[in-house]
Design a protein around this motif. Structure first.
Motif, short mmCIF file in Angstrom:
data_model
loop_
_atom_site.label_atom_id
_atom_site.label_comp_id
_atom_site.label_asym_id
_atom_site.label_seq_id
_atom_site.Cartn_x
_atom_site.Cartn_y
_atom_site.Cartn_z
N PRO A 132 18.45 -14.46 97.77
CA PRO A 132 18.86 -13.24 98.46
C PRO A 132 18.05 -13.04 99.74
O PRO A 132 16.84 -13.24 99.76
CB PRO A 132 18.57 -12.13 97.44
CG PRO A 132 17.49 -12.70 96.57
CD PRO A 132 17.72 -14.18 96.51
N VAL A 133 18.73 -12.66 100.81
CA VAL A 133 18.09 -12.42 102.11
C VAL A 133 18.58 -11.08 102.65
O VAL A 133 19.76 -10.76 102.56
CB VAL A 133 18.43 -13.55 103.10
CG1 VAL A 133 17.84 -13.25 104.47
CG2 VAL A 133 17.90 -14.89 102.59
N GLU A 134 17.66 -10.32 103.24
CA GLU A 134 18.01 -9.02 103.81
C GLU A 134 18.11 -9.13 105.32
O GLU A 134 17.19 -9.64 105.97
CB GLU A 134 16.97 -7.98 103.42
CG GLU A 134 17.31 -6.56 103.90
CD GLU A 134 16.31 -5.53 103.39
OE1 GLU A 134 16.18 -4.48 104.04
OE2 GLU A 134 15.68 -5.79 102.34
N ASP A 135 19.22 -8.69 105.90
CA ASP A 135 19.39 -8.77 107.35
C ASP A 135 18.73 -7.55 108.01
O ASP A 135 18.25 -6.62 107.32
CB ASP A 135 20.87 -8.88 107.73
CG ASP A 135 21.69 -7.66 107.36
OD1 ASP A 135 21.10 -6.57 107.11
OD2 ASP A 135 22.93 -7.75 107.31
N PRO A 136 18.65 -7.52 109.33
CA PRO A 136 17.98 -6.40 110.02
C PRO A 136 18.57 -5.03 109.70
O PRO A 136 17.89 -4.01 109.87
CB PRO A 136 18.16 -6.75 111.51
CG PRO A 136 18.28 -8.25 111.53
CD PRO A 136 19.04 -8.58 110.29
N GLU A 137 19.83 -4.99 109.28
CA GLU A 137 20.47 -3.71 108.96
C GLU A 137 20.25 -3.30 107.52
O GLU A 137 20.79 -2.28 107.08
CB GLU A 137 21.97 -3.80 109.26
CG GLU A 137 22.27 -4.07 110.74
CD GLU A 137 23.75 -4.20 110.99
OE1 GLU A 137 24.52 -4.19 110.01
OE2 GLU A 137 24.14 -4.30 112.18
N GLY A 138 19.50 -4.11 106.77
CA GLY A 138 19.21 -3.76 105.39
C GLY A 138 20.21 -4.25 104.37
O GLY A 138 20.07 -3.98 103.19
N GLN A 139 21.21 -5.00 104.81
CA GLN A 139 22.19 -5.54 103.88
C GLN A 139 21.68 -6.85 103.29
O GLN A 139 21.12 -7.68 103.98
CB GLN A 139 23.53 -5.76 104.59
CG GLN A 139 24.18 -4.48 105.10
CD GLN A 139 25.52 -4.75 105.75
OE1 GLN A 139 25.80 -5.86 106.19
NE2 GLN A 139 26.36 -3.72 105.80
N VAL A 140 21.89 -7.02 102.00
CA VAL A 140 21.41 -8.20 101.29
C VAL A 140 22.57 -9.16 101.06
O VAL A 140 23.66 -8.76 100.65
CB VAL A 140 20.78 -7.81 99.93
CG1 VAL A 140 20.32 -9.06 99.17
CG2 VAL A 140 19.59 -6.87 100.15
N PHE A 141 22.34 -10.42 101.36
CA PHE A 141 23.36 -11.44 101.13
C PHE A 141 22.68 -12.70 100.61
O PHE A 141 21.45 -12.85 100.68
CB PHE A 141 24.12 -11.74 102.42
CG PHE A 141 23.27 -12.32 103.52
CD1 PHE A 141 23.17 -13.68 103.73
CD2 PHE A 141 22.54 -11.47 104.37
CE1 PHE A 141 22.37 -14.20 104.73
CE2 PHE A 141 21.75 -11.98 105.38
CZ PHE A 141 21.66 -13.35 105.56
#
Length: 213
Positions: A132-141
């Motif tokens: 799991p990785v969190e993008d700058p907007e806080g969304q996890v993918f």
């Protein structure tokens, strides 16, 4: 690029190590003692210290540089929406360390809530990571990557395939070919096992313009 590998009767300065897959490096990557000087010093090959790399048309070279120390930590080769990260480490004279390092990566992936699956690749056993990785907007993918380890004479080359090349075989081909073209310059200096082999900026480059065509 076609390598002219040294003949069997030519002297070697590095000791042979027991590798997980004996034929994994038959077509590269090579140790600097295993190739002709003309290949090591070829004009299309970039001298990064412990690594000599030659990219493909359309491929860009980026270097991960520590802002405080200025030390180059990793090499990043990018093409379209794929990338290949390279790191090199010192290893013992008598045996490779990829089997051990691979198990540690599996444990690290589990701690992150991800998975690490062993699979057979062109260089032997490799890992497919899904973490799991969190993008700058806080969304996890979920991010998928391939981690390849190549044991050489007193070194381990760790390559991570990122982006589309991590999931699509056709996109991975240029990255695998580029990996095979890498030459590792280990040198004869004593180093602690797993110590990073020293990388440096290309001649004339500065930290803010390290990305090269």
């Amino acid at each position: 690029m076609i390598f002219r590998r040294k003949g069997k009767n030519e002297p070697e300065t590095s000791e042979t190590v027991e590798e997980t897959a004996p034929d994994a490096r038959a077509e590269g990557p090579f140790d600097s003692t295993e190739v002709e000087a003309a290949d090591l010093e070829a004009e299309d090959r970039i001298d990064l210290g412990a690594l000599r790399v030659a990219g493909m048309p359309g491929m860009e070279l980026g270097l991960q540089v520590d802002e405080q120390s200025g030390v180059v930590q990793a090499v990043l080769l990018m093409m379209d929406d794929s990338a290949l990260e390279l790191r090199a480490f010192a290893a013992p004279k008598t045996a490779g360390i990829w089997d051990e390092v691979r198990q540690e990566i599996v444990g690290e992936a589990a701690k992150m809530g991800g998975t690490a699956t062993e699979t057979d690749g062109p260089f032997g056993t490799e890992l497919v990571l899904v973490v799991p990785v969190e993008d700058p907007e806080g969304q996890v993918f979920s991010q998928t990557s391939r981690v390849i380890g190549v044991d050489g004479p007193r070194w381990l080359l760790r390559a991570t395939v990122l982006g589309r090349a991590a999931v699509e075989p056709d996109a991975a081909e240029p990255m695998i070919d580029t990996l095979r073209n890498v030459i590792v310059v280990r040198g004869n200096e004593p180093m602690a096992v797993r110590e990073s082999l020293p990388l440096r900026l290309p001649e004339g480059a500065q930290p803010n313009d390290a990305e090269q065509a």
